[in-house]
Design a protein around this motif. Sequence first.
Motif, PDB file in Angstrom:
ATOM      1  N   LYS A  84       0.875  -1.184   0.000  1.00  0.00           N
ATOM      2  CA  LYS A  84       0.000   0.000   0.000  1.00  0.00           C
ATOM      3  C   LYS A  84       0.905   1.226   0.000  1.00  0.00           C
ATOM      4  N   GLY A 144      -3.072   5.000  -2.458  1.00  0.00           N
ATOM      5  CA  GLY A 144      -4.047   5.948  -1.925  1.00  0.00           C
ATOM      6  C   GLY A 144      -4.004   7.213  -2.761  1.00  0.00           C
ATOM      7  N   GLY A 145      -4.201   8.327  -2.091  1.00  0.00           N
ATOM      8  CA  GLY A 145      -4.201   9.617  -2.805  1.00  0.00           C
ATOM      9  C   GLY A 145      -5.149  10.612  -2.157  1.00  0.00           C
ATOM     10  N   GLY A 146      -5.403  10.420  -0.853  1.00  0.00           N
ATOM     11  CA  GLY A 146      -6.297  11.341  -0.136  1.00  0.00           C
ATOM     12  C   GLY A 146      -5.905  12.810  -0.323  1.00  0.00           C
ATOM     13  N   PRO A 147      -4.626  13.180  -0.105  1.00  0.00           N
ATOM     14  CA  PRO A 147      -4.255  14.592  -0.257  1.00  0.00           C
ATOM     15  C   PRO A 147      -4.467  15.101  -1.686  1.00  0.00           C
ATOM     16  N   ILE A 172      -6.766  14.063  -3.796  1.00  0.00           N
ATOM     17  CA  ILE A 172      -8.209  14.276  -3.988  1.00  0.00           C
ATOM     18  C   ILE A 172      -8.595  15.610  -3.344  1.00  0.00           C
ATOM     19  N   ASN A 187     -15.933   4.610  -3.351  1.00  0.00           N
ATOM     20  CA  ASN A 187     -14.637   5.083  -2.874  1.00  0.00           C
ATOM     21  C   ASN A 187     -14.268   4.257  -1.638  1.00  0.00           C
ATOM     22  N   ILE A 188     -13.179   3.521  -1.716  1.00  0.00           N
ATOM     23  CA  ILE A 188     -12.806   2.620  -0.613  1.00  0.00           C
ATOM     24  C   ILE A 188     -11.446   3.041  -0.069  1.00  0.00           C
ATOM     25  N   ASN A 189     -11.310   3.060   1.235  1.00  0.00           N
ATOM     26  CA  ASN A 189     -10.012   3.354   1.854  1.00  0.00           C
ATOM     27  C   ASN A 189      -8.954   2.390   1.300  1.00  0.00           C
ATOM     28  N   ALA A 190      -7.813   2.953   0.925  1.00  0.00           N
ATOM     29  CA  ALA A 190      -6.802   2.152   0.222  1.00  0.00           C
ATOM     30  C   ALA A 190      -6.213   1.032   1.094  1.00  0.00           C
ATOM     31  N   MET A 201     -12.955   8.473   7.142  1.00  0.00           N
ATOM     32  CA  MET A 201     -13.340   8.255   5.744  1.00  0.00           C
ATOM     33  C   MET A 201     -14.043   9.482   5.169  1.00  0.00           C
ATOM     34  N   ARG A 202     -13.776   9.744   3.894  1.00  0.00           N
ATOM     35  CA  ARG A 202     -14.307  10.929   3.230  1.00  0.00           C
ATOM     36  C   ARG A 202     -15.770  10.713   2.839  1.00  0.00           C
ATOM     37  N   VAL A 247     -19.216   5.835  -0.278  1.00  0.00           N
ATOM     38  CA  VAL A 247     -18.096   5.157   0.403  1.00  0.00           C
ATOM     39  C   VAL A 247     -18.438   3.677   0.541  1.00  0.00           C
TER      40      VAL A 247
HETATM   41  C1  LIG Z   1     -13.324   6.439   1.823  1.00  0.00           C
HETATM   42  C2  LIG Z   1     -12.039   7.205   1.760  1.00  0.00           C
HETATM   43  O1  LIG Z   1     -11.743   8.007   2.643  1.00  0.00           O
HETATM   44  N1  LIG Z   1     -11.256   6.969   0.715  1.00  0.00           N
HETATM   45  C3  LIG Z   1      -9.999   7.605   0.511  1.00  0.00           C
HETATM   46  C4  LIG Z   1      -9.338   6.937  -0.684  1.00  0.00           C
HETATM   47  C5  LIG Z   1      -7.902   7.323  -0.867  1.00  0.00           C
HETATM   48  C6  LIG Z   1      -7.013   6.847   0.265  1.00  0.00           C
HETATM   49  O2  LIG Z   1      -7.286   5.907   1.002  1.00  0.00           O
HETATM   50  O3  LIG Z   1      -5.848   7.571   0.330  1.00  0.00           O
HETATM   51  P1  LIG Z   1      -4.731   7.574   1.488  1.00  0.00           P
HETATM   52  O4  LIG Z   1      -4.261   6.180   1.638  1.00  0.00           O
HETATM   53  O5  LIG Z   1      -3.712   8.500   0.891  1.00  0.00           O
HETATM   54  O6  LIG Z   1      -5.375   8.122   2.735  1.00  0.00           O
HETATM   55  C7  LIG Z   1     -10.192   9.129   0.240  1.00  0.00           C
HETATM   56  O7  LIG Z   1     -11.194   9.529  -0.351  1.00  0.00           O
HETATM   57  O8  LIG Z   1      -9.292   9.889   0.641  1.00  0.00           O
END
Ligand SMILES: CC(=O)N[C@@H](CCC(=O)OP(=O)(O)O)C(=O)O
Length: 302
Positions: free
Chosen positions: A37, A71-74, A76, A199-202, A93-94, A163
């Motif tokens: 990851k 991932g890529g939260g920042p 997004i 959208n799933i947490n990475a 979670m977003r 989500v």
């Molecule tokens: C549901 C949810 O929060 N999805 C994450 C997906 C990207 C992620 O997981 O990125 P990082 O590993 O960089 O935190 C988001 O939207 O930010």
Amino acid sequence: MKLQSALETASASQIAHVLIEALPYIKRFKGKTLVVKYGGNAMTDERLKQSFARDIVLLKLVGINPVVVHGGGPQIGNLLQRLGKTSEFVQGMRVTDAETMDVVEMVLGGLVNKEIVNLINQHGGRAVGLTGKDGDLVRAEKIALTQLAPGADEPEIIDMGHVGRVKSIDPRVVDTLVRGDFIPVIAPIGVGDDGFSYNINADLVAGKMAEVLKAEKLMLLTNTAGILDKQGGLLTGLSLAEVEDLITDGTISGGMIPKVRCATDALNGGVASAHIIDGRVDHAVLLELLTDRGIGTLLLRR
Ligand SMILES: CC(=O)N[C@@H](CCC(=O)OP(=O)(O)O)C(=O)O
Ligand SMILES: Nc1ncnc2c1ncn2[C@@H]1O[C@H](COP(=O)(O)OP(=O)(O)O)[C@@H](O)[C@H]1O
């Protein structure tokens, strides 16, 4: 000390020793799958990006099969901000409405995914980018969250929009790519039985992917040295029981809890070991996998 300057001051025999130290690990992990990851700082710093890509290419060239989930939260967050939209987070979670889901899909499936693919390929690998939609790889189901508001008696149900959590993974497309000597790079987007994107947490996708691929290892890169004790010291090795104790006594908290849960679920699902390592360190993946000391926290089922 940076690897480059360390090598400049090291003697030839020290350099040879470092190379030879990798040999038993290469032998042990040859032909095995490693799910990594990739996220956080390692994805925003130019030097770290290059070092990550080189690590992945080197592993592939010595016969280990890396599968990258990113991932890529920042990233997004940046695009949403430029579009004048803000995000709310619940339990890390977003909250993802339909418009935000479009942005998530553009950023993760487009910009971020293709940047990682390109980085790996520039260093001599052959990476192929996928989202969970490709080859019906990740089936998602909408997540249901409840939260107790201050002063309320009953927990309220939070609508998180698009989500999801992983419902199932069909690994055939990944297996096909690995067999063809490609490096799969996967964005954490799933598709629901309703046909919508989720959208799933990475970390969640990486953990499940490791389980379904019967990976030897799961490596989660983050922005701390690993799992730390109450004094801030690095815990280099933990069993599942020790992890539970650290959660109960509050040593592991916040964003580290879901991360550790993904790792322990993967271990319970048959993955031999899980590593939580520092994405801020140059060549973190290689150092953890191919050296005696490693750099982060190793979680074992035992
Ligand atoms: C549901 C949810 O929060 N999805 C994450 C997906 C990207 C992620 O997981 O990125 P990082 O590993 O960089 O935190 C988001 O939207 O930010
Ligand atoms: N025992 C612990 N060891 C290390 N980090 C911890 C611990 N308990 C809580 N944390 C927090 O968890 C964070 C990592 O989770 P998170 O920020 O969600 O990671 P990421 O963005 O890499 O997915 C650390 O930066 C730290 O603030």
